[in-house]
Enzyme design. Sequence first.
Site, short mmCIF file in Angstrom:
data_model
loop_
_atom_site.label_atom_id
_atom_site.label_comp_id
_atom_site.label_asym_id
_atom_site.label_seq_id
_atom_site.Cartn_x
_atom_site.Cartn_y
_atom_site.Cartn_z
N ASP A 75 -94.91 50.20 -21.33
CA ASP A 75 -95.62 49.11 -20.97
C ASP A 75 -97.18 47.87 -21.87
O ASP A 75 -97.07 47.33 -21.83
CB ASP A 75 -96.65 49.38 -19.82
N GLY A 119 -93.89 47.16 -12.72
CA GLY A 119 -93.19 46.49 -13.68
C GLY A 119 -93.86 45.69 -15.31
O GLY A 119 -94.51 44.63 -14.19
N ASN A 173 -95.72 54.01 -21.98
CA ASN A 173 -94.85 53.65 -20.08
C ASN A 173 -94.65 54.67 -19.02
O ASN A 173 -95.91 55.66 -19.48
CB ASN A 173 -93.14 54.29 -20.95
N ARG A 202 -104.68 46.03 -13.44
CA ARG A 202 -103.95 47.23 -13.71
C ARG A 202 -103.92 47.05 -15.41
O ARG A 202 -103.48 46.14 -16.24
CB ARG A 202 -102.43 47.59 -13.28
C1 RUB Z 1 -93.60 50.50 -14.39
C2 RUB Z 1 -93.27 50.96 -15.62
C3 RUB Z 1 -91.65 50.95 -16.72
C4 RUB Z 1 -92.22 49.80 -17.27
C5 RUB Z 1 -91.04 48.79 -18.62
O1 RUB Z 1 -94.81 51.30 -14.20
O2 RUB Z 1 -93.47 52.21 -16.52
O3 RUB Z 1 -91.19 51.83 -17.11
O4 RUB Z 1 -92.96 48.90 -17.00
O5 RUB Z 1 -90.59 48.37 -17.67
P1 RUB Z 1 -95.43 50.98 -12.99
P2 RUB Z 1 -90.12 47.11 -17.92
O6 RUB Z 1 -94.23 51.09 -11.91
O7 RUB Z 1 -96.60 52.51 -12.44
O8 RUB Z 1 -95.98 49.44 -12.89
O9 RUB Z 1 -90.72 46.78 -19.27
O10 RUB Z 1 -89.05 46.48 -17.77
O11 RUB Z 1 -91.38 46.07 -17.21
#
Ligand code: RUB
Length: 373
Positions: free
Chosen positions: A243, A56, A253, A98
């Site tokens: 993201d 996330g 995202n 990442r």
């Molecule tokens: C996480 C993902 C989430 C975003 C938004 O991808 O795509 O939808 O990070 O989340 P992964 P937030 O699981 O591959 O890291 O903005 O709440 O962090």
Amino acid sequence: MNVKMDGVEMDVLAVWREGSVVKMVDQRKLPHSFEIIDLKDHKETAWAIKVMVTRGAGSIGCAAGFGMAQAALEAAYLPDKDFMVYLNDAADTIRATRPTAANLFKAVDKCLEAADWGKVSIKVENIVKAAEYILNDDIKATEEIAKAGGRLIKDGFKILTHCNAGALAYIGLGTALAPIRQAHRDGKNVFVWVDETRPRGQGARITAWELEQEGIPYALIADNAAGYYMQRGEVDMVIVGADRIAANGDTANKIGTYEKAVVAFENKIPFWVAAPGMTIDLQTKTGDNIEIEERDPEEVTKMWGLNDAGEPTTISIAGVGTNARNPAFDVTPAKFIDGFITEHGLIQRPFIEAFYSLFASPGIPPGNKYAGT
Ligand code: RUB
């Protein structure tokens, strides 16, 4: 977040720091077991980001900041020049984990900026403070997102979300789940359609678990089912996290978000992105400039879960040697997005002008060809 697991109740963050140790909820194990993992140095923290112990955008941003704090503490005994070499090497290691989420890169940069003056002991202190500041600021941002977005949700709304953009993805109340939590806490009757989110199943494994913890009604659906419910009028709005958001509003995202946005557009369903300024990257002009992470194809050909005996098991769902591709994110063009729910409130078109006035100074650079998108 408040967690009830095996009869034990605790209040935990997705990521935190205790001295030189970084602690994380091991999200690879959810929802079947709840484990905290200790990362003893910045290299271990970088590994944990890469293999998605934490994930996330917000959580990996905080983890990146704490990794930098660890590196500073590890090198605190070195003379200034060597300290800076060590710190910059650590920054490279963390940046290489990442590529897509803006938060990770911004967190590393903020920690490097904290090291641009003073003797080594001052630099160490300032880097540690910067890392803690990122976490606390993120928590506050999610509280504002909850308030601003909560007002968009009417009593009886059915909301679709993709991936996990909850408290485990963005420390505090999460991003996409923050307005939903707020509406639920305000006594509104809300229901959430949770996309499974193949290949890693963040919806099935984490969002469903977070909603269950909070007692918010939901149903898990296969990714392919979202269009079906949208077409039948059973989705009132879509809220996702992000993201990286480019200056023109194009939004990266989790893979599959683009498809949901197009189907929402076709069915005239409002599509909102919940994200704070840390995820908005004004250096990236459009979605074409966002680097999309491509992960191990085995995430597509194999699945992990519990077998009937309750034991963790990995199974192959494709034939041995099957060729597979695994882009982790996609980009939703700004034209499919109704607006952004940020810590400064709701942002609607023209996105670029609002982004520059709220998240940068002194404003839109003269002659910016993306103005007004
Ligand atoms: C996480 C993902 C989430 C975003 C938004 O991808 O795509 O939808 O990070 O989340 P992964 P937030 O699981 O591959 O890291 O903005 O709440 O962090």
